[in-house]
Design an enzyme around this catalytic site. Structure first.
Site, PDB file in Angstrom:
ATOM      1  N   PHE A 172       0.826  -1.211   0.000  1.00  0.00           N
ATOM      2  CA  PHE A 172       0.000   0.000   0.000  1.00  0.00           C
ATOM      3  C   PHE A 172       0.864   1.268   0.000  1.00  0.00           C
ATOM      4  O   PHE A 172       0.835   2.070  -0.946  1.00  0.00           O
ATOM      5  CB  PHE A 172      -0.938  -0.078   1.211  1.00  0.00           C
ATOM      6  CG  PHE A 172      -1.501   1.223   1.676  1.00  0.00           C
ATOM      7  CD1 PHE A 172      -2.198   2.043   0.802  1.00  0.00           C
ATOM      8  CD2 PHE A 172      -1.349   1.617   2.999  1.00  0.00           C
ATOM      9  CE1 PHE A 172      -2.732   3.251   1.238  1.00  0.00           C
ATOM     10  CE2 PHE A 172      -1.879   2.810   3.447  1.00  0.00           C
ATOM     11  CZ  PHE A 172      -2.560   3.636   2.557  1.00  0.00           C
ATOM     12  N   ILE A 173       1.697   1.446   1.013  1.00  0.00           N
ATOM     13  CA  ILE A 173       2.500   2.683   1.090  1.00  0.00           C
ATOM     14  C   ILE A 173       3.624   2.650   0.049  1.00  0.00           C
ATOM     15  O   ILE A 173       3.897   3.645  -0.622  1.00  0.00           O
ATOM     16  CB  ILE A 173       3.069   2.900   2.511  1.00  0.00           C
ATOM     17  CG1 ILE A 173       1.925   2.937   3.540  1.00  0.00           C
ATOM     18  CG2 ILE A 173       3.889   4.195   2.577  1.00  0.00           C
ATOM     19  CD1 ILE A 173       2.376   3.031   4.992  1.00  0.00           C
ATOM     20  N   GLY A 196       1.827  -7.637  -0.316  1.00  0.00           N
ATOM     21  CA  GLY A 196       1.793  -6.706  -1.455  1.00  0.00           C
ATOM     22  C   GLY A 196       1.109  -7.355  -2.650  1.00  0.00           C
ATOM     23  O   GLY A 196       0.955  -8.583  -2.689  1.00  0.00           O
ATOM     24  N   LEU A 219      10.523  -0.472   3.334  1.00  0.00           N
ATOM     25  CA  LEU A 219       9.139  -0.530   3.821  1.00  0.00           C
ATOM     26  C   LEU A 219       8.638  -1.959   3.990  1.00  0.00           C
ATOM     27  O   LEU A 219       7.553  -2.166   4.541  1.00  0.00           O
ATOM     28  CB  LEU A 219       8.198   0.205   2.841  1.00  0.00           C
ATOM     29  CG  LEU A 219       8.088   1.724   3.005  1.00  0.00           C
ATOM     30  CD1 LEU A 219       9.381   2.412   2.617  1.00  0.00           C
ATOM     31  CD2 LEU A 219       6.951   2.278   2.167  1.00  0.00           C
ATOM     32  N   THR A 229      10.333 -11.777   9.407  1.00  0.00           N
ATOM     33  CA  THR A 229      10.435 -10.751   8.368  1.00  0.00           C
ATOM     34  C   THR A 229      11.079  -9.492   8.911  1.00  0.00           C
ATOM     35  O   THR A 229      11.989  -8.928   8.306  1.00  0.00           O
ATOM     36  CB  THR A 229       9.035 -10.386   7.827  1.00  0.00           C
ATOM     37  OG1 THR A 229       8.362 -11.588   7.492  1.00  0.00           O
ATOM     38  CG2 THR A 229       9.119  -9.495   6.606  1.00  0.00           C
ATOM     39  N   TYR A 286       5.354  -7.007  17.390  1.00  0.00           N
ATOM     40  CA  TYR A 286       5.518  -6.081  16.251  1.00  0.00           C
ATOM     41  C   TYR A 286       6.309  -4.852  16.709  1.00  0.00           C
ATOM     42  O   TYR A 286       7.305  -4.459  16.085  1.00  0.00           O
ATOM     43  CB  TYR A 286       4.144  -5.702  15.709  1.00  0.00           C
ATOM     44  CG  TYR A 286       4.197  -4.735  14.554  1.00  0.00           C
ATOM     45  CD1 TYR A 286       4.852  -5.075  13.379  1.00  0.00           C
ATOM     46  CD2 TYR A 286       3.588  -3.487  14.637  1.00  0.00           C
ATOM     47  CE1 TYR A 286       4.911  -4.183  12.310  1.00  0.00           C
ATOM     48  CE2 TYR A 286       3.631  -2.594  13.579  1.00  0.00           C
ATOM     49  CZ  TYR A 286       4.298  -2.948  12.421  1.00  0.00           C
ATOM     50  OH  TYR A 286       4.349  -2.062  11.377  1.00  0.00           O
ATOM     51  N   LYS A 301      10.074  -3.905  15.318  1.00  0.00           N
ATOM     52  CA  LYS A 301      10.375  -2.644  14.630  1.00  0.00           C
ATOM     53  C   LYS A 301      11.354  -1.798  15.454  1.00  0.00           C
ATOM     54  O   LYS A 301      12.189  -1.085  14.901  1.00  0.00           O
ATOM     55  CB  LYS A 301       9.096  -1.854  14.332  1.00  0.00           C
ATOM     56  CG  LYS A 301       8.166  -2.543  13.346  1.00  0.00           C
ATOM     57  CD  LYS A 301       8.793  -2.815  11.986  1.00  0.00           C
ATOM     58  CE  LYS A 301       8.939  -1.572  11.152  1.00  0.00           C
ATOM     59  NZ  LYS A 301       9.325  -1.915   9.747  1.00  0.00           N
TER      60      LYS A 301
END
Ligand code: UDP
Length: 327
Positions: A11-12, A36, A76, A95, A149, A153
């Site tokens: 999306f981004i 994606g 991203l 990931t 999450y 990050k």
């Protein structure tokens, strides 16, 4: 500039690819198509300044090839979406830790600038709104999957900043707050596309908890303008920036706004968090960024209002459902 956008079919990422092409950069997107979709960049395929590489960021040899051929990496690619995070924490950690590790290692090998897309989740359930970049983080226990999450990050941020400190790697960290706009899928839990689809389909709008939790929604076009700017700003290197809107809204008020703007006769139903996610799920009550720093560095602030965003998403969803597109 030759830009590599990881997660570029997302999306981004797909919006960022468009913005970079529009300013004259050459763009390669790399995506493993886990969340994606090629449809997101189908309109760019065939341009001489655009390329798609279907690879996973955990494949270091593939990343070596791609990174060596670019000038800057917009990283991203990540496992995102609260539903996905709760249902598949192993994938999130693999990931976001292993994949980002490979991207940063290879970037350091070739000394390429990295703009790392991080997240407002790193602030956790801190109540010190608005969140400044140097504010303390408040996270729940490891027995609640949601927090993996934020931790994954945050490790990406630590690693990027460590490469900057110890090897002088030019990195910039952008903490993205709730980002919304056309092409966002509701499949992984994101509230705006979900409520809009429910309203358009005449289904009940699912508001989780008491609906008094707040968020600030930023248009993806504003967010990618900030990312593209951070890729160029000399003063941004080694720094962390919040990127988001400061227009705070409760989820209940958001649902009412969606009903008003779609003219839908749907009702609002309140779904307990335990049912929506998992037993003991912890949500954050308020999430508001302090965007002074990115404003000072780039002169950036969001242009789209919440109503602008909702109108855009409604138009996109109405078109998509009219054409029977996969959702
Ligand atoms: N939410 C909701 N209904 C939905 C999906 C989400 O009320 O169908 C709530 C969710 O619990 C959270 C807020 O909307 O409080 C924003 O959720 P989202 O997953 O979009 O982003 P988050 O801010 O949680 O990362």
């Amino acid at each position: 500039m030759r830009a590599l956008v990881t997660g570029g079919c997302g999306f981004i990422g797909s919006h960022l690819a468009e913005a970079l092409l529009a300013r004259g950069d050459r763009v390669t997107v790399v995506d493993d198509l886990s969340t994606g979709r090629l449809e997101n960049v189908a309109h760019l395929v065939g341009r001489p300044d655009f390329r798609v590489a279907i690879e996973t960021i955990t494949d270091e040899a593939a990343m070596d090839r791609l990174v060596s051929a670019c000038d800057i990496i917009y990283h991203l690619a990540a496992a995102v979406g609260v539903e996905l995070i709760v249902s598949d924490p192993v994938r999130v950690i693999e990931t976001n830790i292993v994949g980002s590790g490979a991207v940063l290692r290879v970037a350091a090998r070739y000394r390429k600038r990295v703009v790392l897309a991080s997240t407002s989740e790193v602030y956790g359930k801190s109540e010190a709104v608005p969140f400044g970049e140097d504010a303390d983080r408040v996270l729940g226990p490891t027995t609640r999957s949601r927090w993996c999450y934020a931790c994954s990050k945050a490790m990406d941020e630590f690693l990027a900043l460590a490469y900057h400190k110890s090897e002088g790697l030019p990195v910039v960290v952008a903490r993205l707050f709730n980002t919304v706009g056309p092409r966002q899928t509701g499949r992984y839990g994101m509230v705006v596309p979900r409520l809009v689809r429910q309203a358009l389909a005449g289904q009940p709008l699912t508001v989780y908890g008491d609906g008094q939790q707040t968020r600030c929604f930023c248009h993806v076009a504003d967010v990618v303008r900030a990312l593209a700017g951070l890729g160029r700003a000399p003063d941004a290197v080694g720094e962390v920036f919040n990127v988001g809107s400061t227009e705070e809204v409760t989820i209940e008020a958001l649902a009412r706004r969606v009903l008003a703007l779609t003219g839908s006769g749907s009702e609002i139903i309140y779904v307990p968090y335990d049912e929506a996610y998992e037993a003991g799920f912890e949500d954050m009550r308020r999430r508001v960024p302090d965007i002074t720093k990115v404003g000072r560095c780039l002169g950036w602030r969001p242009r789209a209002t919440l109503d602008d965003i909702l109108r855009d998403v409604i138009a996109h969803e109405a078109r998509a459902s009219g054409h029977g597109q996969e959702r």
